[in-house]
Design an enzyme around this catalytic site. Sequence first.
Site, short mmCIF file in Angstrom:
data_model
loop_
_atom_site.label_atom_id
_atom_site.label_comp_id
_atom_site.label_asym_id
_atom_site.label_seq_id
_atom_site.Cartn_x
_atom_site.Cartn_y
_atom_site.Cartn_z
N ALA A 164 27.47 4.95 37.62
CA ALA A 164 28.53 4.01 37.22
C ALA A 164 28.34 2.78 38.01
O ALA A 164 28.90 2.56 38.90
CB ALA A 164 29.79 4.56 37.04
N ALA A 196 27.62 -0.84 37.55
CA ALA A 196 27.74 -2.30 37.98
C ALA A 196 29.09 -2.65 38.38
O ALA A 196 30.10 -1.67 38.41
CB ALA A 196 27.93 -2.68 36.44
N GLY A 220 27.34 -3.23 43.95
CA GLY A 220 27.83 -3.23 45.10
C GLY A 220 27.16 -1.87 45.94
O GLY A 220 26.55 -2.17 46.99
N LYS A 221 27.66 -0.81 45.24
CA LYS A 221 26.92 0.41 45.79
C LYS A 221 25.62 0.67 45.65
O LYS A 221 24.79 1.22 46.51
CB LYS A 221 27.88 1.65 45.54
CG LYS A 221 29.35 1.69 46.43
CD LYS A 221 30.38 2.37 45.46
CE LYS A 221 31.49 1.83 45.94
NZ LYS A 221 32.65 1.53 45.30
N GLU A 281 24.50 2.05 34.15
CA GLU A 281 26.04 1.28 33.64
C GLU A 281 26.05 1.30 32.10
O GLU A 281 25.29 0.70 31.32
CB GLU A 281 26.12 -0.18 34.27
CG GLU A 281 27.23 -0.91 33.70
CD GLU A 281 28.53 -0.13 33.89
OE1 GLU A 281 28.75 0.22 35.15
OE2 GLU A 281 29.31 -0.21 32.87
N ARG A 315 28.28 -5.61 31.39
CA ARG A 315 27.98 -5.52 32.86
C ARG A 315 26.77 -4.94 33.41
O ARG A 315 26.46 -5.15 34.79
CB ARG A 315 29.16 -4.52 33.16
CG ARG A 315 30.70 -4.93 33.25
CD ARG A 315 31.69 -4.04 33.51
NE ARG A 315 31.71 -3.19 34.51
CZ ARG A 315 32.33 -3.53 35.78
NH1 ARG A 315 32.76 -4.69 35.92
NH2 ARG A 315 32.11 -2.84 36.92
N CYS A 343 38.73 3.89 43.59
CA CYS A 343 39.35 2.84 44.25
C CYS A 343 40.71 2.91 43.91
O CYS A 343 41.60 1.98 43.63
CB CYS A 343 38.84 1.63 44.14
SG CYS A 343 38.96 0.94 42.66
N1 SAM Z 1 29.84 1.23 41.60
C1 SAM Z 1 30.08 0.08 41.31
C2 SAM Z 1 30.06 -1.03 42.35
O1 SAM Z 1 30.02 -0.84 43.59
O2 SAM Z 1 29.77 -2.43 42.24
C3 SAM Z 1 31.54 -0.11 40.54
C4 SAM Z 1 31.85 0.79 39.38
S1 SAM Z 1 33.47 0.69 38.74
C5 SAM Z 1 34.32 1.31 39.67
C6 SAM Z 1 32.83 1.78 37.60
C7 SAM Z 1 32.28 1.74 36.32
O3 SAM Z 1 32.08 2.69 35.33
C8 SAM Z 1 32.28 0.27 35.58
O4 SAM Z 1 31.37 -0.39 35.57
C9 SAM Z 1 32.74 0.93 34.15
O5 SAM Z 1 32.01 -0.06 33.17
C10 SAM Z 1 31.96 2.30 34.15
N2 SAM Z 1 32.32 3.04 32.99
C11 SAM Z 1 33.42 2.96 32.44
N3 SAM Z 1 33.69 4.19 31.57
C12 SAM Z 1 32.83 4.79 31.66
C13 SAM Z 1 32.34 6.26 31.13
N4 SAM Z 1 33.00 6.55 30.13
N5 SAM Z 1 31.16 6.56 31.45
C14 SAM Z 1 30.53 6.02 32.72
N6 SAM Z 1 30.64 4.69 33.19
C15 SAM Z 1 31.92 4.20 32.85
#
Ligand code: SAM
Length: 468
Positions: free
Chosen positions: A115, A117, A120-121, A139, A144, A237
């Site tokens: 996951a 977008a 960052g990670k 993603e 995103r 988070c």
């Molecule tokens: N790792 C990212 C970073 O460090 O920039 C931030 C990730 S954010 C906390 C969680 C991500 O999970 C979002 O980009 C969101 O679109 C995605 N997401 C939402 N629903 C999801 C699903 N059912 N399965 C997988 N990813 C999902």
Amino acid sequence: MSEQSRPLIPQAFLARMERWLGDEYPAFLASYDQPATNGLRANTLKIAPEALRERLPFALETLTWPPAAFRVSEEEQPGRHPYHAAGLYYLQDPSAMSVAALLAPQPGERVLDLAAAPGGKATHLASLLANQGLLVANEIHPRRVWDLAENLERWGARNAAITAETPERLAERFPDFFDRVLLDAPCSGEGMFRKSDAARREWAAELVLGCANRQTGILDAAARMLRPGGLLAYSTCTFAAEEDEGTVARFLETHADFEPVEPARQAGFAPGRPEWLGNEKVGEAARDGLGRAVRLWPHTGPGEGHFIALLRRCEREAHEDLPGWRLPKLPVEATRFYETFCREHLQRAPATERLALAGSYLYQVPAGLPDLSGLRFIHPGWWLGTLKKGRFEPSQGLAMGLSPADVRRVANLDSAAPQVLTYLRGESLPNAGADGWVLVTVDGFPLGWGKRVQGTLKSHYPRGLRRV
Ligand code: SAM
């Protein structure tokens, strides 16, 4: 900040935190009166952290952990400096930087960020892999995922494939495949209340339960893609135990081949709190391991709230590995155009093996990547350029993955001179030298391409990235 100007925090959330934190609650509450720290992480693919600190015209304060992490003042507008466009750093909350650092991929390994977008990670994982091995950054969100692609491109990652799939479909295609998997799960975002109006506005007890439910399914898919003996990091988070300890406990109950790993403790690492799960039905064995997780708090460390659990999959007898992608032979014309470009503009071809065409885009596919056909992907590897009518046009990704020594013509701009902003706005510059494609650099770090004709350098900085 006075109590009146404190951001409006949901009362039901505060009541629960007071119950959980007891004597620690006043310090936690007071953290909302303090400004959030702005973190900056150096891109070790391109520059040593200390060298970056010395070069930047504004102050960076070194954080004790993780490596390459700094504190920066927002007033300096670090996102506007040309070194940001050159991919020398990423602006990231210091707590969030702990996740990739704890997963600690080694160069040459296969790593999945499920996951990912906005990246960052994923950019942090790319730096730790040092362009050796494979990074699959996925993603699910169709918009995103483009932010993710842009950030990894700016970073100069040459071994990353970017997919836009559901966790379930990826898990079907990559069973037991990755050495390390990161699931930075979608969550209720309680740890971001100090920074994000949207997180505060959207919070509700039902959101926490909905997220916990969704995380269980995604974590199960993530685990299926980890090879026996591999390491998985689950992070959020949020502070909500239902989404943190609860999701991990439910996972451990149904995955007997996983066990929590205790990371080396750093200052500010608090343990997981299984007792906050209350009456949730969790077996004793699962509860025991939860204390090994890490929670980062805004009142004890430099960053926002985060939760990280490391889970090791037990070794077992040898398992079958997936074959690498058998790429079809490149059309003769495509090879010819690419080779002509390399001969005329580069000192040597940066990529000669595992070349693949997707539409008119030419890629180098990372070694060991299994077949992606049928999956949704943005880039199946390092995007080298596009085949246009009778020629090859180099991509922004190629520029960002090269070094000035790789090309025949370089136009170096001084970071303090106005020309660099002219280039980043997409405008032409006077620039003496031979005609042809030119790698434009700032203080020696690639920014993008320009095309020089009779002493004028036309900016080919991508339209979507241009400064206004
Ligand atoms: N790792 C990212 C970073 O460090 O920039 C931030 C990730 S954010 C906390 C969680 C991500 O999970 C979002 O980009 C969101 O679109 C995605 N997401 C939402 N629903 C999801 C699903 N059912 N399965 C997988 N990813 C999902």
